[in-house]
Write an enzyme that holds these catalytic residues in place. Structure first.
Site, PDB file in Angstrom:
ATOM      1  N   HIS A 222       0.822  -1.204   0.000  1.00 47.43           N
ATOM      2  CA  HIS A 222       0.000   0.000   0.000  1.00 47.43           C
ATOM      3  C   HIS A 222       0.864   1.266   0.000  1.00 47.43           C
ATOM      4  CE1 HIS A 222      -3.877   2.001   0.809  1.00 47.43           C
ATOM      5  NE2 HIS A 222      -3.133   2.879   1.456  1.00 47.43           N
ATOM      6  N   HIS A 284     -10.286   2.675  -1.697  1.00 47.54           N
ATOM      7  CA  HIS A 284     -10.510   2.269  -0.308  1.00 47.54           C
ATOM      8  C   HIS A 284     -11.335   0.995  -0.335  1.00 47.54           C
ATOM      9  CE1 HIS A 284     -10.339   4.121   3.919  1.00 47.54           C
ATOM     10  NE2 HIS A 284      -9.141   3.939   3.461  1.00 47.54           N
TER      11      HIS A 284
END
Lengths: 929, 238
Positions: A222, A284
């Protein structure tokens, strides 16, 4: 000596008319096939502690209960119901407000907790009630519930400051390291674990828990984009990392308006001198799968902070949502996943809640449905900001203070970066509980108020996103070093371990570097706007990252190792080799097919969602996502312009995972083309377009997935170069996979979302798909070919046999768009619509719906009917041109434009000899059929 | 001279720049102020020729829309706002500002959750009620077109017919009632006619290009700007 605590009191507040939440719950239950208990009711409950007199209670009642709308009771209810309260530690902003209001009124409330009471008919079987509460009402990740009356604890948690723990690591072999990584959820690969072990062995000590977690976050997929930074092994020689390819593409385009690309929190472009535009889009996905409202809510909050983190004022929000089909029975939903309707409902609410409350228009977007998104919903959120005379910060400098602004730190969102870098399975919802983040848009609104206009008071700024302070402070300290004390970080509640404070992804926090001389001015400004200001240490200049918790040193790392110590990853890729032979289709029921396409979940009106977003605030929206005389037709791009400006920006989205399944390279091209086409269609300047790339793919350790990713980057960079539209920022979200209980893996289709943000030279001259004048000509730009693989025609009329090819790149498109723009500037274009899903027939129908006019479109001699009406070939637009301008319009295109019909005043669309009533088109598109 | 207009905000108010632009275009001189700071600066309110409570989500709607900002305007400002009205100052509360003014007791009735159950953003048409006492709609002939953006805009009143008979209804939804307000009431005024509250956002239709459908000439006839111009006219005694 502990003071005696009076027993808690509770105020139950019930609406006198029906509470709209009842209907919402009922609908939600019906949506997913759950029996809704009879006599459903919802009340609010406020639990307070404190020594309250009767007069105090009356004053609280007066404050909290509106006599025209509600009744309040201080009695413990005895009707049949359950009560839902937030888990200890979860943000309870209503409770905080009770404390503030009580203080204003002089009512001595010591602590408060708020919750909801759900009531049913007394004969509701307990199992039915339980099922309803578990499936529809309460979310176990953030809430707890009981039958009867809840008695949440109002006692403060005792503050026990913990110390860092040493993790024995240096003596571990690879198996031991792997076990450690699994045990702590580090998501590091074997080579990385070895490097870390050897680093600490070299220093002659064991890492602390905080150091290990810091490295795991910083090196997570990430945060570090290991896949996009990996050398690619194709079996035919190595290839440059994907991120390098995207950057090289932007460098080779060398657009004069690019101010900053692929650096910092967002890309920055400058279309008009002195005004810069910051753009960013984020994903997300994992959080939205577990807790749709909170996941989407904080996705929006996070991307707004990205723009704030590059010193721009946020001005608009975008969202692209991918869900599973809504019409699946609950029994078809895999264990551990929520029903797509519940996900969609929560996500849309989450986006709306954040955007509406923070005061930004949510303008552009897309909603896609596919079975593959059932277990892996995708949520892309984007933000655009502007700045006059952008303050390009050059700090932090040694001696600057490390200042944390905004929300308090709690246990929310711990290990979010590593969590979102892993794949999901049935247990993800339970084990990842702490990864869910809770948004508070008002706190972020105040951050905007305090930070915009104060750029001279700090030397660097970044947002606290994935990895929390470890990532924000760690990145800012790169090269310069920092020394911070976690005991100075304000907490939501006591009892956090130092590493938890350091890693928490509690929302609405920014970190700024403040020169010592500006500390008081910045502190004063924050006080004024109600933003918490915490000076937690200094940037040192020694290149080390030192983190203390009071007297205990919990992290002492070389920032060089932290940021550059990660071993270069190599990833093998098996590139796809799609069949590119065109194969046509044969459809006999053109009229019914068109109506089925208009009603398809991916094409039908988005009005229901769009009306829940405030897309009008700021008064800057000139072209809305819904357009036409009845405001129910889809726009191509949206246009925003500051009220005092003659110019503005257009935003367009391109996404097509179905083409991605067939041919990832051509999909890469087609989504760039679509995004560009969408902004050109509203009147944007094709020579001033910037792009954002957002990749959501499956596990890149699978060679074919990595190959798809490589091919899609090939396609999108080739297209960006052809359109001279540079990428300025991007984000990849990989590992969008779900492992079923039988061990089978389910990945999302290759989903590349391209956002185009372009300059609009004249916002008074916008063009929309709305047909204007009967008698005007309809001109088709671009070429049509039998390219049906991944088409929506195949979804409504399934096809047997070879699927043929996906739409192929059209190298003429850039010149065509430039010619179209010139025609628009000369006022020759009355209406324009891009051809995408469903092809020419759908585009013509949508223009009719927008204008509430008819049209006649003919099919040229010898052209295959199905291809003509329904193929999704790239680069095409349908344009309304007044007859008086037709000659000069056509001349611009050198045979690349074809008059295909006229606008009529009939209430129907005629496609050759097929007729469809306008009412039927509208009904199909808006769900009225 | 441009009449000074104070735009009152709380934490989470978000349409203050929009209404400041509308005031400016209507000829006033807007000054955006935090309610919390006005408490210590009573002079600012004393010098105001117009007062606006702007829309948004003050305090995040905690404890119910408008409740905490209403507390700022009553406990915090004391009688400041009432005194301004007694001096003849026009006051307008838009959306959250309307909710605040009802909670603060300056306007009758209350605002509940939309009957549709969720937040709605759409365009509406507002018909000025001819026999209204409101100075903000005085002289308006054409309907006003502007957006709404709210979740709690259902106007309730114990006796709406009496309110109307008294001239207390200033604006009515001429398009479909978007929130279930009683008698299609979109805006109400107090007994003096000086204080107006409405849920829609006339401040977001002050330029012709802001209209989603109409061309410039038609859009101009239905600008929300007309309300602010009427307020300014009254403030300067024109």
């Amino acid at each position: 000596m502990v003071e005696p605590v009076p027993p808690p009191l509770r105020l139950t507040i019930t609406a006198v008319a029906r509470d709209p939440r009842v209907r919402a719950l009922r609908t939600a239950g019906e949506h997913i096939g759950i029996d809704v208990p009879d006599g459903l009711g919802v009340s609010d409950v406020i639990h307070v502690s404190g020594d309250l007199s009767d007069a105090d209670r009356d004053r609280l009642t007066g404050l909290l209960v509106d006599p025209l709308l509600q009744v309040g009771s201080w009695e413990t209810p005895i009707d049949h119901g359950v009560e839902v309260t937030p888990l200890p530690g979860v943000t309870d902003s209503e409770a905080a407000a009770v404390l503030v209001a009580a203080e204003r009124l002089g009512v001595p409330v010591r602590a408060a907790v708020t919750g909801r009471r759900i009531t049913f008919a007394t004969d509701t079987p307990e199992d039915d009630a339980r099922r309803f509460i578990e499936r529809v009402v309460a979310n176990p990740v953030v809430e707890t519930w009981v039958f009867g009356a809840a008695t949440p604890s109002l006692d403060p948690v005792a503050d026990t400051r913990h110390r860092a723990e040493r993790i024995p690591m240096t003596a571990l072999d690879e198996a031991g390291l792997a076990a450690l990584s699994t045990e702590r959820g580090l998501a590091l690969d074997p080579a990385e674990l070895v490097v870390i072990r050897d680093h600490f062995a070299g220093m002659g000590r064991e890492p602390t828990d905080a150091e290990l977690e810091t490295l795991a976050q910083t090196w997570s997929e990430h945060c570090a984009h290991k896949t996009f930074r990996a050398v690619i092994e194709t079996g035919d020689g190595d290839r440059e990392p994907l991120l390098r390819q995207l950057r090289d593409c932007t460098d080779s385009i060398d657009a004069p308006f690019v101010r900053s690309a692929f650096v910092g929190n967002a890309g920055v472009v400058e279309y008009t001198p002195g005004t810069t535009i910051a753009l960013k889009a984020e994903t997300h996905n994992h959080p939205s799968a577990i807790e749709p409202f909170g996941g989407a809510n904080t996705g929006v909050g996070g991307v707004i902070r990205d723009v704030l983190g590059i010193a721009h004022r946020p001005i608009a929000v975008t969202d692209i949502l991918c869900f599973g089909p809504a019409d699946q029975p609950l029994s078809a939903i895999p264990e551990g996943s929520l029903h797509p309707l519940r996900i969609a409902e929560g996500v849309v609410d989450g986006v709306a809640d954040y955007g509406n409350k923070i005061g930004l228009p949510t303008v552009a977007g897309a909603v896609l449905y596919d079975p593959a998104y059932t277990t892996n919903p995708l949520v892309f959120a984007g933000c655009i900001g502007t700045a006059e005379n952008w303050a390009e910060h050059d700090g932090p400098h040694a001696g600057d203070r490390v200042v944390v602004l905004g929300g308090r730190t709690g246990r929310d969102g711990i290990r979010g970066a590593t969590f979102s870098s892993a794949t999901m399975d049935a247990t993800t919802g339970e084990v990842a509980g702490a990864s869910v983040q809770i948004g508070d848009p008002i706190t972020e609104k105040l951050l905007i108020d305090a930070l915009v206009g104060a750029e001279d008071l700090f030397s660097a700024i970044t947002d606290c996103g994935a990895g929390g302070l470890s990532s924000a402070v760690g990145e800012m300290a790169e090269g310069v070093g920092a020394d911070v004390d976690l005991a100075l970080v304000p907490l939501k509640y006591a009892g956090l371990e130092p590493w938890e404070i350091w890693l928490s992804e509690a929302q609405e926090r920014m970190v700024i570097a403040v020169p010592p001389g500006s500390v008081e001015a910045m502190r004063h400004r924050c006080d004024r706007f109600g933003v918490e200001f915490s000076d937690i240490g200094a940037f040192t200049g020694d290149g080390r990252l030192v983190v203390r918790c009071a007297e205990d040193v919990v992290v002492d790392l070389d920032t060089g190792f932290l940021h550059d110590g990660r071993p270069q990853r190599r990833l093998p890729a098996h590139l796809p080799n799609p069949d590119r032979t065109p194969v046509t289709r044969r459809v006999d029921d053109t009229s019914a097919t068109l109506l089925d396409l208009l009603a398809h979940p991916n094409l039908r009106s988005r009005a229901e969602i769009i009306h829940r977003y405030d897309h009008e605030i700021r008064g800057t929206t000139v072209v809305r996502p819904l357009t036409g005389v009845e405001r129910d037709a889809p726009a191509d791009g949206v246009v925003l312009a500051e009220p005092r400006d003659a110019h503005g920006i257009a935003i367009g989205i391109g996404v097509n995972p179905w083409h991605g399944l067939v041919d990832p390279e051509w999909m890469g091209w087609s989504v760039v083309d679509e995004a560009v086409r969408n902004v050109v269609a509203v009147g944007a300047d094709p020579s001033r377009i910037s792009l954002l790339d957002n990749f959501s793919f499956g596990d890149p350790r699978r060679r074919s997935t990595m190959g798809d990713l490589v091919a899609s980057v090939d396609g999108c960079t080739a297209a960006a170069a052809a359109f001279s539209a540079p990428f300025v920022s991007g984000k990849d979200s990989l590992n969008n996979e779900y492992t079923a209980s039988d061990g089978s893996r389910h990945a999302v289709p290759p989903t590349l979302v391209i956002t185009a943000v372009a300059h609009m030279p004249d916002v008074e001259a916008v063009v929309t798909p709305r047909l204007r004048t009967p008698g005007d000509a309809l001109v088709l730009l671009g070429r049509t070919a039998p390219e049906f693989a991944g088409s929506h025609l195949d979804m409504v009329r399934p096809h047997d046999g070879p699927i043929g090819c996906a739409p192929s790149p059209d190298l003429e498109a850039p010149a065509r768009y430039r010619a179209l723009h010139a025609a628009m500037l000369d006022g020759e274009v009355a209406a324009c619509h891009d051809l995408s899903e469903g092809g020419l027939a759908v585009a013509a129908a949508e223009m009719c719906i927008a204008g509430r006019l008819g049209a006649y479109v003919e099919r040229p001699e010898g052209v295959d009917a199905t291809t003509w009406w329904f193929a999704e070939s790239m680069g095409r637009l349908l344009v309304e041109v007044p007859q008086s301008d037709l000659g000069s319009f056509l001349k611009r295109f050198d045979g690349d434009a074809e008059v295909v019909g006229t606008v009529t005043d009939e209430a129907r669309l005629r496609l050759g000899d097929v007729e469809v009533d306008l009412d039927a088109l509208v009904a199909a598109h808006t769900g009225g059929r | 001279m441009r009449p000074p207009a104070v735009v009152i905000t709380g934490p989470g108010t978000n349409r203050d720049p929009d209404v400041a632009l509308a005031l400016e275009l209507a000829g006033a001189d807007p000054d955006i102020r935090l309610a919390g700071e006005l408490a210590g600066d009573r002079g600012a309110l004393t010098g105001a020729a117009l007062v606006v409570v702007a829309g948004g989500f003050s305090y995040g709607d905690a404890l119910g829309a408008g409740r905490l900002l209403a507390l700022d305007l009553t406990v915090g400002l004391g009688d400041g706002l009432r005194e301004a009205v007694e001096r003849g100052v026009p006051v307008i509360g838009i959306c959250n500002g309307f909710q605040v003014l009802t909670r603060a007791g300056l306007l009758p009735g209350s605002l509940g959750h939309n009957s549709g159950g969720s937040f709605v953003c759409d365009w509406v048409e507002l018909e000025p009620v001819p026999d209204s006492r409101s100075v903000w709609t005085s002289g308006l002939v054409d309907t006003v077109h502007c957006p709404i953006a709210h979740g709690e805009g259902r106007y309730v009143h114990p006796d709406p017919d009496a309110l109307q008979a008294n001239g207390g209804v200033a604006l009515r939804y001429a398009s479909e009632n978007p929130n279930g307000s009683v008698n299609d009431i979109a805006g109400v005024c107090d007994e003096t006619g000086l204080v107006l509250g409405l849920m829609p956002h006339p401040e977001n239709h002050v330029l012709t290009r802001q209209h989603p459908v109409l061309d410039a000439d038609e859009s101009r006839r239905h600008l929300g700007l007309a309300l602010f111009e009427a307020g300014v006219r009254h403030a300067v005694g024109a």
